[in-house]
Design a protein around this motif. Structure first.
Motif, PDB file in Angstrom:
ATOM      1  N   MET A   1       0.848  -1.189   0.000  1.00  0.00           N
ATOM      2  CA  MET A   1       0.000   0.000   0.000  1.00  0.00           C
ATOM      3  C   MET A   1       0.886   1.243   0.000  1.00  0.00           C
ATOM      4  O   MET A   1       1.716   1.436   0.883  1.00  0.00           O
ATOM      5  N   LEU A   2       0.695   2.100  -1.015  1.00  0.00           N
ATOM      6  CA  LEU A   2       1.480   3.321  -1.115  1.00  0.00           C
ATOM      7  C   LEU A   2       0.762   4.503  -0.490  1.00  0.00           C
ATOM      8  O   LEU A   2       1.388   5.449  -0.037  1.00  0.00           O
ATOM      9  N   SER A   3      -0.568   4.464  -0.504  1.00  0.00           N
ATOM     10  CA  SER A   3      -1.386   5.490   0.129  1.00  0.00           C
ATOM     11  C   SER A   3      -2.742   4.878   0.391  1.00  0.00           C
ATOM     12  O   SER A   3      -2.970   3.697   0.130  1.00  0.00           O
ATOM     13  N   ARG A   4      -3.670   5.704   0.885  1.00  0.00           N
ATOM     14  CA  ARG A   4      -5.006   5.184   1.180  1.00  0.00           C
ATOM     15  C   ARG A   4      -5.713   4.702  -0.075  1.00  0.00           C
ATOM     16  O   ARG A   4      -6.564   3.829  -0.030  1.00  0.00           O
ATOM     17  N   LYS A   5      -5.391   5.288  -1.223  1.00  0.00           N
ATOM     18  CA  LYS A   5      -6.127   4.973  -2.436  1.00  0.00           C
ATOM     19  C   LYS A   5      -5.229   4.448  -3.550  1.00  0.00           C
ATOM     20  O   LYS A   5      -5.651   4.370  -4.694  1.00  0.00           O
ATOM     21  N   LEU A   6      -3.998   4.133  -3.236  1.00  0.00           N
ATOM     22  CA  LEU A   6      -3.063   3.683  -4.262  1.00  0.00           C
ATOM     23  C   LEU A   6      -2.277   2.487  -3.741  1.00  0.00           C
ATOM     24  O   LEU A   6      -1.575   2.587  -2.735  1.00  0.00           O
ATOM     25  N   ASP A   7      -2.418   1.354  -4.425  1.00  0.00           N
ATOM     26  CA  ASP A   7      -1.726   0.130  -4.040  1.00  0.00           C
ATOM     27  C   ASP A   7      -0.699  -0.249  -5.102  1.00  0.00           C
ATOM     28  O   ASP A   7      -0.782   0.184  -6.256  1.00  0.00           O
ATOM     29  N   ALA A   8       0.247  -1.052  -4.695  1.00  0.00           N
ATOM     30  CA  ALA A   8       1.233  -1.597  -5.628  1.00  0.00           C
ATOM     31  C   ALA A   8       1.353  -3.093  -5.365  1.00  0.00           C
ATOM     32  O   ALA A   8       0.934  -3.588  -4.317  1.00  0.00           O
ATOM     33  N   ARG A   9       1.922  -3.800  -6.318  1.00  0.00           N
ATOM     34  CA  ARG A   9       2.091  -5.241  -6.128  1.00  0.00           C
ATOM     35  C   ARG A   9       3.564  -5.618  -6.231  1.00  0.00           C
ATOM     36  O   ARG A   9       4.348  -4.950  -6.919  1.00  0.00           O
ATOM     37  N   ILE A  10       3.920  -6.681  -5.522  1.00  0.00           N
ATOM     38  CA  ILE A  10       5.263  -7.252  -5.603  1.00  0.00           C
ATOM     39  C   ILE A  10       5.095  -8.739  -5.880  1.00  0.00           C
ATOM     40  O   ILE A  10       4.525  -9.469  -5.057  1.00  0.00           O
ATOM     41  N   LEU A  11       5.531  -9.179  -7.026  1.00  0.00           N
ATOM     42  CA  LEU A  11       5.443 -10.595  -7.363  1.00  0.00           C
ATOM     43  C   LEU A  11       6.329 -11.413  -6.426  1.00  0.00           C
ATOM     44  O   LEU A  11       7.336 -10.914  -5.901  1.00  0.00           O
ATOM     45  N   ILE A  12       5.955 -12.658  -6.212  1.00  0.00           N
ATOM     46  CA  ILE A  12       6.738 -13.524  -5.323  1.00  0.00           C
ATOM     47  C   ILE A  12       8.183 -13.621  -5.802  1.00  0.00           C
ATOM     48  O   ILE A  12       9.121 -13.663  -5.001  1.00  0.00           O
ATOM     49  N   SER A  13       8.363 -13.595  -7.112  1.00  0.00           N
ATOM     50  CA  SER A  13       9.722 -13.690  -7.660  1.00  0.00           C
ATOM     51  C   SER A  13      10.556 -12.455  -7.348  1.00  0.00           C
ATOM     52  O   SER A  13      11.787 -12.489  -7.460  1.00  0.00           O
ATOM     53  N   ASN A  14       9.887 -11.348  -6.960  1.00  0.00           N
ATOM     54  CA  ASN A  14      10.606 -10.110  -6.652  1.00  0.00           C
ATOM     55  C   ASN A  14      10.698  -9.825  -5.155  1.00  0.00           C
ATOM     56  O   ASN A  14      11.115  -8.741  -4.759  1.00  0.00           O
ATOM     57  N   LEU A  15      10.297 -10.798  -4.324  1.00  0.00           N
ATOM     58  CA  LEU A  15      10.358 -10.585  -2.880  1.00  0.00           C
ATOM     59  C   LEU A  15      11.783 -10.647  -2.344  1.00  0.00           C
ATOM     60  O   LEU A  15      12.120  -9.975  -1.371  1.00  0.00           O
ATOM     61  N   SER A  16      12.611 -11.457  -2.969  1.00  0.00           N
ATOM     62  CA  SER A  16      13.973 -11.635  -2.463  1.00  0.00           C
ATOM     63  C   SER A  16      14.846 -12.225  -3.563  1.00  0.00           C
ATOM     64  O   SER A  16      14.340 -12.792  -4.545  1.00  0.00           O
ATOM     65  N   ASP A  17      16.167 -12.090  -3.372  1.00  0.00           N
ATOM     66  CA  ASP A  17      17.096 -12.725  -4.320  1.00  0.00           C
ATOM     67  C   ASP A  17      17.032 -14.241  -4.192  1.00  0.00           C
ATOM     68  O   ASP A  17      17.301 -14.966  -5.147  1.00  0.00           O
ATOM     69  N   GLY A  18      16.689 -14.712  -2.996  1.00  0.00           N
ATOM     70  CA  GLY A  18      16.576 -16.144  -2.775  1.00  0.00           C
ATOM     71  C   GLY A  18      15.128 -16.591  -2.724  1.00  0.00           C
ATOM     72  O   GLY A  18      14.200 -15.834  -3.012  1.00  0.00           O
ATOM     73  N   PHE A  19      14.919 -17.839  -2.316  1.00  0.00           N
ATOM     74  CA  PHE A  19      13.579 -18.404  -2.238  1.00  0.00           C
ATOM     75  C   PHE A  19      12.936 -18.029  -0.902  1.00  0.00           C
ATOM     76  O   PHE A  19      13.550 -18.170   0.154  1.00  0.00           O
ATOM     77  N   VAL A  20      11.698 -17.535  -0.956  1.00  0.00           N
ATOM     78  CA  VAL A  20      10.948 -17.195   0.253  1.00  0.00           C
ATOM     79  C   VAL A  20       9.941 -18.308   0.504  1.00  0.00           C
ATOM     80  O   VAL A  20       8.975 -18.480  -0.246  1.00  0.00           O
ATOM     81  N   GLU A  21      10.174 -19.077   1.562  1.00  0.00           N
ATOM     82  CA  GLU A  21       9.342 -20.250   1.814  1.00  0.00           C
ATOM     83  C   GLU A  21       7.946 -19.876   2.290  1.00  0.00           C
ATOM     84  O   GLU A  21       6.951 -20.460   1.871  1.00  0.00           O
ATOM     85  N   ASN A  22       7.871 -18.865   3.169  1.00  0.00           N
ATOM     86  CA  ASN A  22       6.566 -18.479   3.730  1.00  0.00           C
ATOM     87  C   ASN A  22       6.413 -16.960   3.633  1.00  0.00           C
ATOM     88  O   ASN A  22       6.750 -16.228   4.568  1.00  0.00           O
ATOM     89  N   PRO A  23       5.901 -16.445   2.501  1.00  0.00           N
ATOM     90  CA  PRO A  23       5.777 -14.983   2.327  1.00  0.00           C
ATOM     91  C   PRO A  23       4.892 -14.326   3.377  1.00  0.00           C
ATOM     92  O   PRO A  23       5.153 -13.203   3.798  1.00  0.00           O
ATOM     93  N   VAL A  24       3.832 -15.023   3.806  1.00  0.00           N
ATOM     94  CA  VAL A  24       2.915 -14.445   4.792  1.00  0.00           C
ATOM     95  C   VAL A  24       3.626 -14.194   6.113  1.00  0.00           C
ATOM     96  O   VAL A  24       3.425 -13.171   6.772  1.00  0.00           O
ATOM     97  N   LYS A  25       4.496 -15.123   6.499  1.00  0.00           N
ATOM     98  CA  LYS A  25       5.230 -14.981   7.752  1.00  0.00           C
ATOM     99  C   LYS A  25       6.343 -13.942   7.631  1.00  0.00           C
ATOM    100  O   LYS A  25       6.593 -13.163   8.553  1.00  0.00           O
TER     101      LYS A  25
END
Length: 530
Positions: A1-25
């Motif tokens: 969330m960038l503001s109250r009315k503007l959201d952005a997305r981050i693909l799982i592949s862009n969360l980290s240089d490595g593998f993220v096993e549990n993104p929610v955690k």
């Protein structure tokens, strides 16, 4: 969330240089992150970000600071980390410290639904009220009276313990921290114009308004003039903001009307193109519903309403409310069992809309369709739910007066017991106005006199009282009231307001003799006050 009315997305592949096993955690809701903008699509209002180390390694990181770098009285900027029923948790810019702004310190006015007004990720300014290093707690305040002039100074804290004072208007309030390339900056500026549509109040749609009206426009104008006389800047600011919002609402309404006139939809395909081009416009969706009803296709009109509720963004609360109001009218006019259908639709709407606004919207529909029994029952429910609302009690008074019932005083007594003391004068004066308008001026006079006995210096009450008498047109009563008001011993600005009002009245009557008498009386006041 960038503001109250503007959201952005981050693909799982862009969360980290490595593998993220549990993104929610790894990335719980409310966790602040530093990201780089990868792309911005204007047509779909989509922004893609990345958290990969090689992309964000050059971005500035937040420094950790000790409590000693903060001082009571500092005005700080920060980001809302979490919204609770009792207040906001705010991460202070340039630190890893989190402060709590309690519900009682959020605003000078009462706030009923904090979760509607604020959201995680929103940028805010706050004042440090208390620092408890032993318990590791920071108390913040966001009241307008704390912050004062927004053009003042904001303290930004650095890790070295040195505070730098920056002009508030130059502080970085962007919704992302870090470098953003020039192209993304330009596109985000355009997106901000697109999302500004969400701040416009609900349109006055043709099927029905969203709220019941209590007072006429003229009363608001007189109230504003009165506030100028007694220098109630806060109330005047609120009135100006409401006026500006109404003007913006009318401008958008007019532009949408012009669009329909220039290219009037004639078929289902035409309306489909229209709602696809403006998916968040309740005006176009309701016109689509009207088109279906004109074709006697009630089920298709319902289908359009359901599509509108699913399509309109969750941030567009006013637009959704308009659709629900139109839905109420549809069920009331075309439902097999109107009352059951309306109540069923109302219960659904309560799950997504502001309860108070929704109750007023339904009450407005009942009043316009002269469903007095249902309106009375709904007002009883509203009094139980919103007993501290002045407007709800005024609806009860108005409803009884329209039914020509005499049991007004018990309702007024109950209201005064339920309402906060600061709302008593407002409630009594508006109830008196309703008495005047509904043909019982004696009762209205009695209520105004009761206020003025306790608060003889309230020129705003004098002004409203005079306006009601002027509307009735009894010249002897009006002049007697003006004489009483101008005999008071009040500050010059208040007396100037009363004399100007008296002079304007006599000028409208065209009586030169009385005009001279008013001038003479004003001069006598000036001589005595010197």
């Amino acid at each position: 969330m960038l503001s109250r009315k503007l959201d952005a997305r981050i693909l799982i592949s862009n969360l980290s240089d490595g593998f993220v096993e549990n993104p929610v955690k790894e990335f719980p809701v409310g966790k602040p992150v530093y990201a780089r903008v990868l792309s911005v699509e204007l047509s779909s209002k989509r922004i893609d970000l990345t958290l990969k180390e090689n992309a964000v390694s050059q971005l500035p990181k937040p420094d950790t600071c000790s409590f000693s770098s903060l001082h009571v009285g500092d005005i700080i900027s920060g980001c809302v980390r979490r919204v609770e029923t009792y207040g906001l948790f705010i991460t202070i810019d340039g630190t890893n410290l989190v402060g709590l702004c309690h519900l009682s310190e959020l605003s000078d006015d009462d706030i009923d639904h904090i979760e509607i007004i604020y959201r995680a990720g929103e940028r805010v300014l706050a004042k440090i009220l208390k620092i408890d290093e032993e318990k590791q707690r920071i108390a913040l305040g966001m009241k307008k009276s704390y912050l004062g002039d927004v053009n003042g100074s904001v303290v930004t804290v650095g890790c070295d313990g040195m505070d730098s004072i920056l002009p508030a208007q130059k502080q970085d309030v962007s919704y992302m921290q870090g470098e953003v390339n020039q192209e993304a900056n330009g596109t985000l500026a355009v997106l901000s114009q697109v999302e500004s549509r969400a701040s416009v109040l609900p349109l006055q749609v043709s099927l029905d308004d969203s709220e019941i009206s209590i007072s006429e426009k003229g009363d608001n104008t007189n109230q504003e003039n009165s506030n100028e006389a007694v220098e109630l800047d806060v109330k005047k600011d609120k009135l100006m903001k409401k006026k500006e919002k109404k003007e913006r609402e009318l401008e958008i309404h007019a532009s949408e009307e012009r669009l329909l006139q220039n290219n009037t939809p004639q078929t289902v395909d035409d309306f489909e193109k229209l709602v696809r081009s403006s998916p968040n416009s309740s005006f176009f969706w309701i016109k689509y519903m009207e088109f279906m009803l004109a074709q006697a296709a009630v089920e298709k009109a319902r289908s359009v309403a359901e599509r509108a509720l699913k399509t309109i963004s969750a941030h567009e609360e006013g637009e959704k409310l308009n659709i629900w109001v139109a839905y109420f009218n549809l069920e009331n006019a075309y439902g097999n069992s109107p009352e059951e259908n309306v109540q069923s639709t109302f219960k659904r709407a309560l799950q997504t809309c502001d309860p108070k606004k929704l109750h007023f919207a339904l009450l407005g529909m009942y009043e316009r369709n002269e469903l007095h029994k249902q309106a009375g029952a709904l007002i009883d429910t509203m009094i139980k739910k919103f007993k501290r609302s002045c407007k709800v009690w005024l609806c009860r008074v108005q409803h009884l007066l329209k039914q020509a019932k005499d049991d007004i005083q018990p309702v007024i007594n109950r209201a005064l017991l339920s309402l906060p003391t600061k709302k008593h004068i407002k409630f009594i004066s508006h109830a008196a106005i309703l008495q005047f308008k509904c043909g019982v001026p004696e009762a209205g006079r009695s209520m105004f006199e009761s206020i003025l006995r306790e608060h003889p210096k309230r020129t705003d009450v004098w002004s409203i009282y005079l306006d009601q008498e002027i509307r009735l047109g009894d010249h002897e009563v009006i002049r007697a009231l003006f004489e009483r008001a101008t005999c008071l011993s009040l500050p010059p600005k208040k007396m100037k307001f009363l004399f100007k009002k008296y002079y304007a009245y006599e000028e409208s009557q065209g009586d030169q003799v009385r005009l001279e008498l008013v001038k003479k009386k004003a001069m006598e006041y000036l001589e005595n006050s010197l």
